[in-house]
Design an enzyme around this catalytic site. Sequence first.
Site, short mmCIF file in Angstrom:
data_model
loop_
_atom_site.label_atom_id
_atom_site.label_comp_id
_atom_site.label_asym_id
_atom_site.label_seq_id
_atom_site.Cartn_x
_atom_site.Cartn_y
_atom_site.Cartn_z
N ASP A 100 0.82 -1.20 0.00
CA ASP A 100 0.00 0.00 0.00
C ASP A 100 0.86 1.26 0.00
OD1 ASP A 100 0.98 -0.58 2.52
OD2 ASP A 100 -0.92 -0.32 3.57
N ASP A 103 6.98 4.00 3.54
CA ASP A 103 7.28 5.21 4.32
C ASP A 103 8.79 5.29 4.57
OD1 ASP A 103 7.45 7.23 6.15
OD2 ASP A 103 6.05 6.40 7.59
N LYS A 131 6.35 7.66 0.27
CA LYS A 131 6.60 8.92 0.99
C LYS A 131 8.05 9.37 0.82
CE LYS A 131 3.33 8.28 4.77
NZ LYS A 131 3.19 8.47 6.23
N PHE A 152 0.55 11.87 6.90
CA PHE A 152 -0.22 10.68 7.25
C PHE A 152 -1.48 10.60 6.39
CE2 PHE A 152 -3.27 8.11 9.57
CZ PHE A 152 -2.49 6.99 9.85
N ASP A 159 -5.52 2.60 7.21
CA ASP A 159 -6.34 2.90 8.38
C ASP A 159 -5.71 3.93 9.30
OD1 ASP A 159 -4.23 1.13 9.34
OD2 ASP A 159 -5.38 1.03 11.19
N ARG A 165 -10.34 2.08 6.41
CA ARG A 165 -9.85 1.21 5.34
C ARG A 165 -10.86 1.08 4.20
NH1 ARG A 165 -5.27 -1.46 7.13
NH2 ARG A 165 -5.26 -2.15 9.28
P1 5GP Z 1 7.68 1.64 6.61
O1 5GP Z 1 8.28 0.39 7.15
O2 5GP Z 1 7.95 1.84 5.15
O3 5GP Z 1 8.09 2.85 7.42
O4 5GP Z 1 6.14 1.57 6.87
C1 5GP Z 1 5.31 0.82 6.09
C2 5GP Z 1 3.98 0.54 6.75
O5 5GP Z 1 3.60 1.55 7.70
C3 5GP Z 1 2.90 0.55 5.71
O6 5GP Z 1 2.75 -0.72 5.11
C4 5GP Z 1 1.68 1.00 6.49
O7 5GP Z 1 1.08 -0.12 7.10
C5 5GP Z 1 2.25 1.90 7.56
N1 5GP Z 1 2.14 3.34 7.17
C6 5GP Z 1 3.15 4.15 6.79
N2 5GP Z 1 2.70 5.38 6.49
C7 5GP Z 1 1.35 5.35 6.69
C8 5GP Z 1 0.31 6.34 6.52
O8 5GP Z 1 0.50 7.49 6.15
N3 5GP Z 1 -0.95 5.91 6.82
C9 5GP Z 1 -1.23 4.64 7.22
N4 5GP Z 1 -2.51 4.36 7.47
N5 5GP Z 1 -0.28 3.69 7.38
C10 5GP Z 1 1.01 4.04 7.11
#
Ligand code: 5GP
Length: 174
Positions: A100, A103, A131, A152, A159, A165
């Site tokens: 999805d 980040d 991001k 965010f 969610d 969701r």
């Molecule tokens: P990462 O490991 O890349 O920092 O984070 C990935 C996971 O964090 C994503 O798969 C998601 O579940 C959650 N996440 C990161 N940013 C967001 C956001 O802006 N909104 C939501 N709902 N979940 C996020």
Amino acid sequence: MKVKDLEFKKLITAERIEKKIASLGHQIEKDYQDKVPLFLPVLNGSFMFAADLMKVITIPCRISFVKISSYAGTVSTGQLKTLIGHDESLFGLDVVIIEDIVDTGLTLQKIMDELKGLGARSVETVALLRKSPAREKNIEVKYVGFELEDEFVLGYGLDYDGLGRNLKDIYRKV
Ligand code: 5GP
């Protein structure tokens, strides 16, 4: 729009998402036309994106859902994360992870390392959203839908505290 204690504003409409997914799907089909890829949507957040993307892709392919399980390790401070859900061999397969949102990219890197260790021939990723932290760190994502700032978002599978969701558009926190 209010979700629990936070205010959200529409950022990407369902129409724009649909168009973007069509172009991502066609690109992937073209790149994998001589292969039979295994798509691995990462639950929960990617369920809606994965369903819409899979409807665009018409070449022979397999789909298997995975999830990151986090559990407290034996060390009280440590959290171990592992990929669960796919029990069959990945040997010689061309895997496409469906995410999805990327980040920091830590989750994705962990998944890619595990899959490469399981003998996949190739591992690529399609992410609907990416991001700025992931861009700055040059996290490898072959197919990206929309580039975001460090903000965010919720909706379209994503969610806030379990809510949102089901929304068909993507919203950002104001
Ligand atoms: P990462 O490991 O890349 O920092 O984070 C990935 C996971 O964090 C994503 O798969 C998601 O579940 C959650 N996440 C990161 N940013 C967001 C956001 O802006 N909104 C939501 N709902 N979940 C996020």
